[in-house]
Design an enzyme around this catalytic site. Structure first.
Site, mmCIF file in Angstrom:
data_model
loop_
_atom_site.group_PDB
_atom_site.id
_atom_site.type_symbol
_atom_site.label_atom_id
_atom_site.label_comp_id
_atom_site.label_asym_id
_atom_site.label_seq_id
_atom_site.Cartn_x
_atom_site.Cartn_y
_atom_site.Cartn_z
ATOM 1 N N GLN A 297 0.821 -1.207 0.000
ATOM 2 C CA GLN A 297 0.000 0.000 0.000
ATOM 3 C C GLN A 297 0.861 1.267 0.000
ATOM 4 O O GLN A 297 0.344 2.359 -0.201
ATOM 5 C CB GLN A 297 -0.896 0.013 1.239
ATOM 6 C CG GLN A 297 -1.808 -1.198 1.348
ATOM 7 C CD GLN A 297 -2.493 -1.246 2.697
ATOM 8 O OE1 GLN A 297 -3.331 -0.402 2.997
ATOM 9 N NE2 GLN A 297 -2.141 -2.225 3.522
ATOM 10 N N HIS B 95 -1.022 1.653 -4.881
ATOM 11 C CA HIS B 95 -1.241 3.098 -4.820
ATOM 12 C C HIS B 95 -0.232 3.884 -5.660
ATOM 13 O O HIS B 95 -0.156 5.100 -5.537
ATOM 14 C CB HIS B 95 -1.189 3.581 -3.364
ATOM 15 C CG HIS B 95 -2.319 3.068 -2.545
ATOM 16 N ND1 HIS B 95 -2.229 2.900 -1.167
ATOM 17 C CD2 HIS B 95 -3.569 2.671 -2.881
ATOM 18 C CE1 HIS B 95 -3.372 2.417 -0.716
ATOM 19 N NE2 HIS B 95 -4.182 2.275 -1.727
ATOM 20 N N CYS C 144 5.857 16.858 -26.582
ATOM 21 C CA CYS C 144 4.842 17.074 -25.550
ATOM 22 C C CYS C 144 5.199 18.235 -24.617
ATOM 23 O O CYS C 144 4.638 19.308 -24.700
ATOM 24 C CB CYS C 144 4.620 15.787 -24.746
ATOM 25 S SG CYS C 144 3.344 15.964 -23.474
ATOM 26 N N ILE D 131 2.571 -4.042 15.305
ATOM 27 C CA ILE D 131 2.929 -3.613 16.653
ATOM 28 C C ILE D 131 1.741 -3.702 17.603
ATOM 29 O O ILE D 131 1.905 -3.584 18.814
ATOM 30 C CB ILE D 131 3.488 -2.179 16.653
ATOM 31 C CG1 ILE D 131 2.482 -1.201 16.048
ATOM 32 C CG2 ILE D 131 4.818 -2.127 15.904
ATOM 33 C CD1 ILE D 131 2.915 0.248 16.155
ATOM 34 N N GLU D 132 0.540 -3.920 17.067
ATOM 35 C CA GLU D 132 -0.656 -4.056 17.895
ATOM 36 C C GLU D 132 -1.680 -4.905 17.163
ATOM 37 O O GLU D 132 -1.535 -5.180 15.971
ATOM 38 C CB GLU D 132 -1.246 -2.678 18.216
ATOM 39 C CG GLU D 132 -1.613 -1.883 16.970
ATOM 40 C CD GLU D 132 -2.000 -0.453 17.277
ATOM 41 O OE1 GLU D 132 -1.898 -0.065 18.454
ATOM 42 O OE2 GLU D 132 -2.393 0.276 16.344
ATOM 43 N N CYS E 159 7.961 -5.131 13.127
ATOM 44 C CA CYS E 159 8.093 -6.098 12.033
ATOM 45 C C CYS E 159 9.556 -6.454 11.776
ATOM 46 O O CYS E 159 9.863 -7.578 11.369
ATOM 47 C CB CYS E 159 7.461 -5.538 10.764
ATOM 48 S SG CYS E 159 5.711 -5.128 10.935
#
Length: 323
Positions: free
Chosen positions: A154, A172, A226, A290-291, A307
């Site tokens: 992501q 993304h 262009c 972490i949670e 991680c």
């Protein structure tokens, strides 16, 4: 949107999200079935508590042939990359959703380019951490065994590639790619600065004055016929995700026999549905964060902590692997 979903930094197609929502509802016995070109195994509802038994996970890992690894901003954060989330997620006086829109770009391209120039310069000063390196090493090692590892990320940084990962699907877009608003040409660009007018610009200090760079001095298309204005090749709020990338993601999710969810809150859609979609097929899903998250109880495993500390152990060479 009135679906009660948290919008991501780089947004998505309503059609794609509705499709994934319906699939998610099917996985828990609600809503109609959505057809897919890939034959699915019986859907299984995950109701047991997630295990933190690393030795059991390692046994599953040793037998997996096709591994999908979904990564989020938490992985990059361990390299010191700002997440632009929550109370600390401001650049000057704006939050990302104020700047990361097509409307903001065409209204004030100079301001938007200052924001992305700052992000690019920050990223160029960062490097992969232990989690990125563990994923890349695992991919290279398993490739020699005829097994596959695909990263679905992501984040828009370049740290997975820098670490050595080859198979990365960036849902993304990329901070280090540009797209011409005139001809649509996409190009890799790691220039620092990306153009002379942006050198020294982009400070996040809220007291900083906007540079107000004329459009003709902002990054321009290098194609001789262009010379159009360039924009970052990322998906902004109000834009659709790349359908070609989503098709590849769907194939990976439908064929993997192990899925890891690494450094993501599982609340940003449509990516939040990826791992539950895999879990609904009865495929083991391991969360590294972490949670705990809202989806933790639906997964087979949960390993809490940085991680960079948990993932290297999880992905290290198993004793059953042939060197």
């Amino acid at each position: 949107m009135t679906l009660g979903l948290r919008l991501p930094f780089e947004c998505f197609s309503i059609i794609a999200v509705v499709t994934m929502i319906l699939r998610n509802l099917v996985s828990i016995g609600l809503g109609p079935r959505v057809s897919s070109p890939v034959t699915r195994r019986p859907l299984v509802e995950m109701t047991r508590s997630a295990s933190s038994d690393m030795s059991e996970f390692r046994k599953v890992f040793s037998k997996a042939r096709h591994i999908a690894i979904i990564t989020g901003a938490g992985v990059s954060a361990e390299s010191g990359v700002p997440t632009f989330r929550g109370a600390a997620g401001y650049w000057r006086k704006w939050q990302s959703q104020d700047i990361a829109t097509p409307e903001a770009f065409f209204r004030n391209p100079s301001l938007v380019w200052e924001f992305y120039h700052y992000r690019r310069e920050v990223m160029l000063s960062k490097g992969p951490n232990a989690a990125h390196l563990a994923i890349a090493e695992c991919e290279a090692r398993l490739r020699k065994q005829g097994r596959s590892v695909v990263v679905i990320t992501q984040v828009i940084d370049d740290l997975h590639r820098q670490a050595g990962s080859r198979h990365v699907l960036k849902i993304h877009g990329s901070l280090f790619e540009t797209r011409c608003v005139s001809c649509g040409h996409v190009a890799v660009n790691q220039g620092s600065p990306i153009c002379a007018a942006l050198e020294g610009k982009g400070s996040p200090d809220p007291d900083t004055s906007d540079a107000k760079i004329p459009p003709e001095e902002l990054p321009r298309c290098e194609k001789s016929d262009c010379h159009g204005l360039l924009r970052p090749n990322v998906t902004w709020f109000g834009e659709t995700l790349d359908s070609h990338v989503l098709t590849k993601v769907e194939t990976v999710l439908d064929t993997c026999d192990l899925c890891l969810v690494v450094g993501t809150s599982s609340i940003v859609y449509p990516a939040a549905m990826f791992a539950p979609q895999v879990a609904s097929r009865g495929v083991p899903v391991a969360e590294f964060n972490i949670e705990t998250t809202s989806e933790t109880t639906r997964f087979t495993y949960h390993f809490q902590g940085p991680c960079g500390a948990t993932l290297p152990l999880a992905l290290a060479r198993h004793e059953s692997e042939v060197v």
